[in-house]
Motif scaffolding. Structure first.
Motif, PDB file in Angstrom:
ATOM      1  N   LYS A   3       0.851  -1.186   0.000  1.00 19.69           N
ATOM      2  CA  LYS A   3       0.000   0.000   0.000  1.00 19.69           C
ATOM      3  C   LYS A   3       0.893   1.243   0.000  1.00 19.69           C
ATOM      4  O   LYS A   3       1.894   1.310   0.726  1.00 19.69           O
ATOM      5  CB  LYS A   3      -0.881  -0.015   1.245  1.00 19.69           C
ATOM      6  N   ARG A   5       2.074   4.790   1.018  1.00 24.43           N
ATOM      7  CA  ARG A   5       1.906   5.616   2.221  1.00 24.43           C
ATOM      8  C   ARG A   5       1.666   7.065   1.833  1.00 24.43           C
ATOM      9  O   ARG A   5       2.303   7.589   0.914  1.00 24.43           O
ATOM     10  CB  ARG A   5       3.153   5.535   3.101  1.00 24.43           C
ATOM     11  N   ASP A   6       0.780   7.678   2.557  1.00 24.14           N
ATOM     12  CA  ASP A   6       0.493   9.095   2.341  1.00 24.14           C
ATOM     13  C   ASP A   6       1.302   9.898   3.358  1.00 24.14           C
ATOM     14  O   ASP A   6       0.857  10.154   4.466  1.00 24.14           O
ATOM     15  CB  ASP A   6      -1.004   9.353   2.496  1.00 24.14           C
ATOM     16  N   TYR A   7       2.529  10.240   2.984  1.00 25.59           N
ATOM     17  CA  TYR A   7       3.429  10.937   3.897  1.00 25.59           C
ATOM     18  C   TYR A   7       2.888  12.297   4.313  1.00 25.59           C
ATOM     19  O   TYR A   7       3.060  12.713   5.456  1.00 25.59           O
ATOM     20  CB  TYR A   7       4.818  11.094   3.266  1.00 25.59           C
ATOM     21  N   ASP A   8       2.243  12.993   3.409  1.00 23.02           N
ATOM     22  CA  ASP A   8       1.686  14.300   3.737  1.00 23.02           C
ATOM     23  C   ASP A   8       0.630  14.184   4.835  1.00 23.02           C
ATOM     24  O   ASP A   8       0.615  14.975   5.778  1.00 23.02           O
ATOM     25  CB  ASP A   8       1.091  14.974   2.505  1.00 23.02           C
ATOM     26  N   ALA A   9      -0.241  13.187   4.711  1.00 23.25           N
ATOM     27  CA  ALA A   9      -1.280  12.994   5.723  1.00 23.25           C
ATOM     28  C   ALA A   9      -0.667  12.594   7.060  1.00 23.25           C
ATOM     29  O   ALA A   9      -1.108  13.050   8.116  1.00 23.25           O
ATOM     30  CB  ALA A   9      -2.279  11.933   5.265  1.00 23.25           C
ATOM     31  N   GLU A  10       0.378  11.745   7.022  1.00 25.42           N
ATOM     32  CA  GLU A  10       1.040  11.327   8.259  1.00 25.42           C
ATOM     33  C   GLU A  10       1.733  12.516   8.928  1.00 25.42           C
ATOM     34  O   GLU A  10       1.669  12.679  10.149  1.00 25.42           O
ATOM     35  CB  GLU A  10       2.043  10.216   7.981  1.00 25.42           C
TER      36      GLU A  10
END
Length: 109
Positions: A3, A5-10
Motif C-alpha cells: 500500500k 503511504r500518504d506521507y503528507d497525511a502522516e
C-alpha cells in the motif's frame, strides 16, 4: 503489492498531535500555577521566581523544593484528586520526577 503511504497525511497528523500536546502542556502549567496560588503574583514576580529556581545550582534547595512540591500533590490528592486534574493522568504527578516535561516545583523560599 504494498500500500502506498500518504506521507503528507502522516506529517499533518503528527503536526496536529504535536500542537495538541503543546496546548495540553500549556493548560496543565496554567492549572499548576492556579492550584498553587501563584496566580496571585504578578507576571514579573512569578517569572523572577521561576528563573531563580531554574538557575539555582543549590542541590539542597532543589531537593527541598521537590519535597515541598511532592507534599503539595499528596495533600491535593487526598482532598479530592485536584492534583490528578493538573497532569491529566489520573495519578498525582510528583515534581522533579523522571519526566522532563513536568516542571520541578515552585520556588517558595
Amino acid at each position: 503489492m504494498r500500500k502506498v503511504r500518504d506521507y503528507d497525511a502522516e506529517l499533518k497528523a503528527l503536526g496536529d498531535k504535536a500542537r495538541s500536546l503543546k496546548a495540553k502542556r500549556v493548560e496543565q502549567l496554567g492549572q499548576l500555577v492556579t492550584a498553587t496560588g501563584a496566580d496571585t503574583l504578578d507576571a514579573e514576580a512569578l517569572a523572577g521566581v521561576l528563573l531563580d529556581a531554574v538557575g539555582s545550582k543549590d542541590a539542597g534547595a532543589r531537593e527541598a523544593w521537590r519535597a515541598k512540591g511532592a507534599a503539595f500533590f499528596q495533600r491535593r490528592g487526598r482532598k479530592g484528586g485536584d492534583a490528578a486534574a493538573i497532569d491529566g493522568s489520573g495519578v498525582a504527578a510528583e515534581p522533579g520526577g523522571d519526566d522532563a516535561s513536568r516542571s520541578g516545583g515552585t520556588a517558595n523560599g
